[in-house]
Design a protein around this motif. Sequence first.
Motif, PDB file in Angstrom:
ATOM      1  N   ASP A  91      55.866 -16.382 -18.634  1.00  0.00           N
ATOM      2  CA  ASP A  91      55.899 -17.624 -19.416  1.00  0.00           C
ATOM      3  C   ASP A  91      56.688 -18.728 -18.728  1.00  0.00           C
ATOM      4  O   ASP A  91      57.504 -19.419 -19.326  1.00  0.00           O
ATOM      5  N   TYR A  92      56.463 -18.823 -17.412  1.00  0.00           N
ATOM      6  CA  TYR A  92      57.133 -19.901 -16.660  1.00  0.00           C
ATOM      7  C   TYR A  92      56.534 -21.275 -16.984  1.00  0.00           C
ATOM      8  O   TYR A  92      57.133 -22.293 -16.649  1.00  0.00           O
ATOM      9  N   ILE A  93      55.361 -21.299 -17.583  1.00  0.00           N
ATOM     10  CA  ILE A  93      54.650 -22.568 -17.820  1.00  0.00           C
ATOM     11  C   ILE A  93      55.467 -23.470 -18.743  1.00  0.00           C
ATOM     12  O   ILE A  93      55.716 -24.638 -18.443  1.00  0.00           O
ATOM     13  N   ARG A  94      55.913 -22.893 -19.872  1.00  0.00           N
ATOM     14  CA  ARG A  94      56.707 -23.688 -20.812  1.00  0.00           C
ATOM     15  C   ARG A  94      58.015 -24.148 -20.178  1.00  0.00           C
ATOM     16  O   ARG A  94      58.493 -25.253 -20.443  1.00  0.00           O
ATOM     17  N   LEU A  95      58.553 -23.267 -19.351  1.00  0.00           N
ATOM     18  CA  LEU A  95      59.817 -23.605 -18.686  1.00  0.00           C
ATOM     19  C   LEU A  95      59.656 -24.873 -17.859  1.00  0.00           C
ATOM     20  O   LEU A  95      60.462 -25.806 -17.966  1.00  0.00           O
ATOM     21  N   GLU A 126      59.498 -23.027  -6.662  1.00  0.00           N
ATOM     22  CA  GLU A 126      59.460 -22.114  -5.507  1.00  0.00           C
ATOM     23  C   GLU A 126      59.676 -20.671  -5.964  1.00  0.00           C
ATOM     24  O   GLU A 126      58.987 -19.748  -5.521  1.00  0.00           O
ATOM     25  N   GLN A 127      60.642 -20.475  -6.862  1.00  0.00           N
ATOM     26  CA  GLN A 127      60.928 -19.120  -7.377  1.00  0.00           C
ATOM     27  C   GLN A 127      59.731 -18.582  -8.166  1.00  0.00           C
ATOM     28  O   GLN A 127      59.368 -17.400  -8.044  1.00  0.00           O
ATOM     29  N   ILE A 128      59.130 -19.472  -8.965  1.00  0.00           N
ATOM     30  CA  ILE A 128      57.987 -19.043  -9.782  1.00  0.00           C
ATOM     31  C   ILE A 128      56.826 -18.608  -8.903  1.00  0.00           C
ATOM     32  O   ILE A 128      56.177 -17.594  -9.153  1.00  0.00           O
ATOM     33  N   LEU A 129      56.583 -19.363  -7.846  1.00  0.00           N
ATOM     34  CA  LEU A 129      55.439 -19.060  -6.989  1.00  0.00           C
ATOM     35  C   LEU A 129      55.587 -17.717  -6.272  1.00  0.00           C
ATOM     36  O   LEU A 129      54.592 -17.125  -5.856  1.00  0.00           O
ATOM     37  N   HIS A 130      56.837 -17.236  -6.142  1.00  0.00           N
ATOM     38  CA  HIS A 130      57.050 -15.944  -5.491  1.00  0.00           C
ATOM     39  C   HIS A 130      57.046 -14.781  -6.478  1.00  0.00           C
ATOM     40  O   HIS A 130      57.198 -13.622  -6.085  1.00  0.00           O
ATOM     41  N   ILE A 188      48.379 -24.935 -10.129  1.00  0.00           N
ATOM     42  CA  ILE A 188      48.971 -26.059 -10.867  1.00  0.00           C
ATOM     43  C   ILE A 188      50.411 -26.289 -10.407  1.00  0.00           C
ATOM     44  O   ILE A 188      50.832 -27.432 -10.134  1.00  0.00           O
ATOM     45  N   PHE A 189      51.199 -25.185 -10.308  1.00  0.00           N
ATOM     46  CA  PHE A 189      52.608 -25.336  -9.890  1.00  0.00           C
ATOM     47  C   PHE A 189      52.717 -25.858  -8.467  1.00  0.00           C
ATOM     48  O   PHE A 189      53.605 -26.653  -8.155  1.00  0.00           O
ATOM     49  N   SER A 190      51.819 -25.417  -7.587  1.00  0.00           N
ATOM     50  CA  SER A 190      51.841 -25.925  -6.210  1.00  0.00           C
ATOM     51  C   SER A 190      51.581 -27.432  -6.195  1.00  0.00           C
ATOM     52  O   SER A 190      52.230 -28.177  -5.452  1.00  0.00           O
TER      53      SER A 190
END
Length: 958
Positions: free
Chosen positions: A650-654, A638-642, A619-621
Motif C-alpha cells: 500500500d505504498y500508493i496512498r503513502l 526509490e525504496q518503493i521501486l526496490h 507510475i512511481f518511476s
Amino acid sequence: MALGLINPYITGTPINNKEKFFGRDDLFRFIEDHLLQGTSVILLHGQRRIGKSSLLAQIPNFLSHLRQFVFIPLSLEGQSHGSLADILHHLATGIVRRLNLSEDQVKIPTKDALESDPRVFSVGFFIQLYQVLGDRKPVLLLDEFDTIGDRTDQTTTEDFFRHLQSMITNQPARFCLIPVVGRRLDDVKILVSLFRQAPRKEVSLLDETHTRQLITKPAEGILEYQPSAIGAIWQLCAGHPYFIQVLCSVLFEKARDKQEDRVQDWQKITEEDVKKNINEAIERADNGLAWFRQGLPIAERVVFAAIAEMQERSHPDPWKLLTDNGVVLTNELYEALETLKTGGFIQERELSELSHDRPYSHAIIVELVRHWFIRRHSLRTEILELDRLHPEVFPLYQQAKELQEQGDVIEAIALYEQVLQINPNHFQALLGMASACLEDEQFNQAVELYTRICKVDNLSLRYREAFVKSLLGNGRDFMQTGNFVQAKTQFLTAIELEPENKRTQQRLSEVEAQLEQQQEQIRASLQTLRNPFFVGAPVPPEFFVGRKFAIGIAFDQISNRSQLAIWGNTGIGKSSLLQFLASPEVWRENGLDRKQAIIVTLNCADIVPFTPDAFWKEIFSLIQNEVSENEPLQKDIEQILHSLSVVKNDYIRLIIGKIGEQGKFLLLLLDDFDTALYPTANYTEDDMQSFLSQFRNLAVHSKERDNFSIIATSKKRLNELGPRPNPNYSPWYNHYWFQQLRQFNEQEVSELLNRMPTELKLTTQLRQVIQEVSGGYPVLLQNACYLIYDFWRSGQNLTIENFAGEFIKANDHIFQDWWLSCDEAEESLLIFIAISRLQSRLQKRQYEFIDMELILSQNERKLTNLEEMGLIKRTIQLGTTDYQFTSSMMEFWVLREIETSDEEKLIRWNQITLNLMSLPQADRIQFILRGLRHSKDASASVIDWLSKLAPSTSFGIR
C-alpha cells in the motif's frame, strides 16, 4: 358497324338514367337525413368531372320516396356576367319550366321588376310557388354554383349569396337549397362564411366495389372484363367516374371493331387491352382533362406536374426536382402540396410502399391524369406559368422593361429585384435582370442569373450568346484578382456552351498558363515549409484544434479532484487530447497553476504483460521523473521501486499523501485504460477486481482523494468493459464522469483545414471531398491533409483516383481496426448498408434486396453501437430513415473486403445473416455477395461518386 352494339358508357354529359348510375349511397343517405331534419342548405363539393352533375340529376330518382319534397334541378352555368336581376330571373324561369307551370299558376317576375326590387323573387315569386306546391317543400338542386364566384364583379356575387341567406332566414323550413361547388370550399370563402352552419359533404372517388360495377354493368351481356383488366382500370382511374367511363368507352369501341373483323374472343377485355388503349383514352378525355387542370391554381399545377415527373423518373423528392429546374421554393408551393393532398389529388405514400424502383414520397391518385400531364404539360411549361402567380407585380415588371429599353439599366435592375422579391419565380423578370446585369458588366450576378435560367429553359440558343459573354466577363474579373481556378471554371463552362468559340479557347489557354506558373511558385515555396499535419503520432499541443467542450469538462474534473473517463473509437483523438491537457500553456489558459500538479501520462498498452504491480511501478518511476532530485519524495520512491510488491504494501496512498503534504496533487492521464480491463494469464479476474477496487477506494474513500485525479481513455464506455459489477456493491466505475469523443463538427473541421499554409487555399470542392472521405474523424482528416500537402509539395498531379489510392493505403490499418472492433452482426450490418447504396449508384437491379428497412429496424441496438463508434450516421428525410457510412472511404474498404472475400468468408457471412433475417432474405444477400466477389464495380462506384463532387478542374487549390 354491327347493329345493336350501342356504346353504353356515358362521357361528357350527366347520367340521368338511374340504371346506369352506381355508388354514392352514402351521399344519398346524408342528403335524406338532413332533408328530414329540416336543414335549409346542404353543401356538396368535389373535384371537376367527379360526377357532381350526375349526382344532382339522380337525387330525384334515388329519393323519390320522399313525397313531401319537390326536387328542382337547376344550373347557374352562363351566369358569370349577368346582374343580380339576370341571375334571379334565370332561376325563376328554370323553376317554372322544370315544374311545367303555366303563367296562370306562377308568374315569372320581369328583369325590370327584379332590378327595382330583388325581393320580388323571394317574396312575390316564391309565395306563388308555395301556394302551387301546397304541403310539398321545394328543394333547389343548384349545379355550377361556384360560377357565380368566378365573377370579376364580386359585388353581385355577394348580393346574390346574401339574398339567398335572407330567404333562408326569413322563410325557415319553407324550402331547401342543395348547391354543388366544383372547387375546394376554402376557395369560395364568402359562400362558406354565409352558410357556415350548413352541413357539407364531398363528392369523392368511387370505392372499388362501385368502380367494378361502373366498369362491368353497363356492358353486361356484351363484354367480359377479366379480373386483371378491372384491376388495371382501378389502378389507372382510382375510382374517378369520368375517367372510368372514358377508358371503358374506348375499350367498348375497340371490342366492337374486333367483332366487325370477326376476331375470336372479341368480347373479352384483358389487362393488355387496357394498357394498349391508355393513350387513346387520354386523347378522348383531353377536353375534360384540360378542364380538370384549369381548376387548379398555378402553384398547384406546378407541384402537380413536379409529382407527375417525379413518378416518371422515380425521383424521391418533388422539391429537389423543382430546385433542379430553377424554381425557388416558396410558401405558395409548400401550401399547394398540402392543398393537393386535402383536395384528394395526390396522396402521401406510406413508408412501407417506398422501394428502390418507386422511392417517391407522394403520388398522383388518378394515374390516367398523371399520364396526360406528362404528355401534354411538361414540368418546364408549368414552371414558366409561375410568372403569373402574383399579378400585382406586372406593372413593376413593365416599368423595369421600359427603363432597360431606355438605357437606364441601374433603375431597371432595382425594379427587377423588387419583382423577384415578391415573386422569385418570375422568369421574365429573371431574364430581364440577367440581361441588364450583363449590360452593366455585373458579370458575376449575370452568370448566377443565367445559370438559373439555364435550368428553367435548357438554355435555348437565344440566351446562349449572352450567357457566354457573362462567363467570359466573369472569368476576366477572376483573372484580374488572381483567382485563376475560378476563372478557368468560367471559361470551361463557356467552352461547353460554344466549343468553337475562338475567344473562349484563347482565354482558357491564357488562364491555364497562369495556373501552371502559380503552381510552380507554390511548389517552390512549399519545399521550405514543414508539413503542418501529423500522421502516426499524437498532435502536438501547439497544433491541437477543437474539443473545447471536452477540455472544459476535463479541467472541471481536475479542479474538483474528480475522475473522468473519456471514450471513443480508434483515431478519434484521445491520445492527442491527453497530451494537450498536460501542456502548461493550456493550464494557464484555463486559470490553473500547472506547478500545483504532478502530471503523469501513461499509455497502459505499453505495460506488457499488464499487472497492477507493473502499472504502479511505472507510475512511481514517472512521478520520480517529475520531482526534483533534492526532494524527499525521490528517496521514498526509490525504496518503493526496490520492494517486491508495490500494491500489497500500500505504498500508493503513502506517495499520494506525501504529494498532498507539499500542497500538490497527482494527476494521472491514462491512455488505453481498457488494457487493464481484459484478463490475461498474468492478470486474473481477481487481480483485475482488486486493481479496480483500489482505484475506486483511492478516488472515493481514502483521505488522499483530495490529492488525486484521473483522466482515463478507452475505446468503449468503462461500464461495457471489465468485470461485471456485484449488485450488492457500487460498480467499480461509478466514480467516473463519462465523456464521449465524437467526430469533429463542421467548425472543428474548418479550423483544422485552415492550418493549411496560406499558399494553399483549398477549393470548396476539395474541402467537401476531405469531409466525405474522413467523416470528421481526426485521424482521417490529418492523413487526408498530410497527403494533399505532400502531393502539392512533390509536384504530383492531384486527382481523385491517386488521392483515394494513397488514402486507402495510409489508413488501411485504421479501417481494419474498426472492422475488427465490430462483432459479427455489426460487420453484417455494415455490409448491408454498403450494398444498399450500390443500387442507387450503379442503377443495377441485381444489387436490390427486399425489406432492407425491416432488417435494419430489427437491429436497432447494433445500429446504435455502430453510430456511437462513429462508423455510420442516421438521417431522416420525409419520414424515411437512411443509414450511410460517415467515411466514404470506409464504405470503399468494406466493398473491397467483399470483392476480395474467399469462400470461407462467404459461408461465415451467410451463417451470420441467417441469424438476422429470414431465409429468402439471407439467400438474396448471399446471391449479391457472390456477384460482387472478384468484381471492381462496387468499390469503383465510390470513387466515381467522389469524382462528381470534385471534377478534375476544381480538385485542387484556388
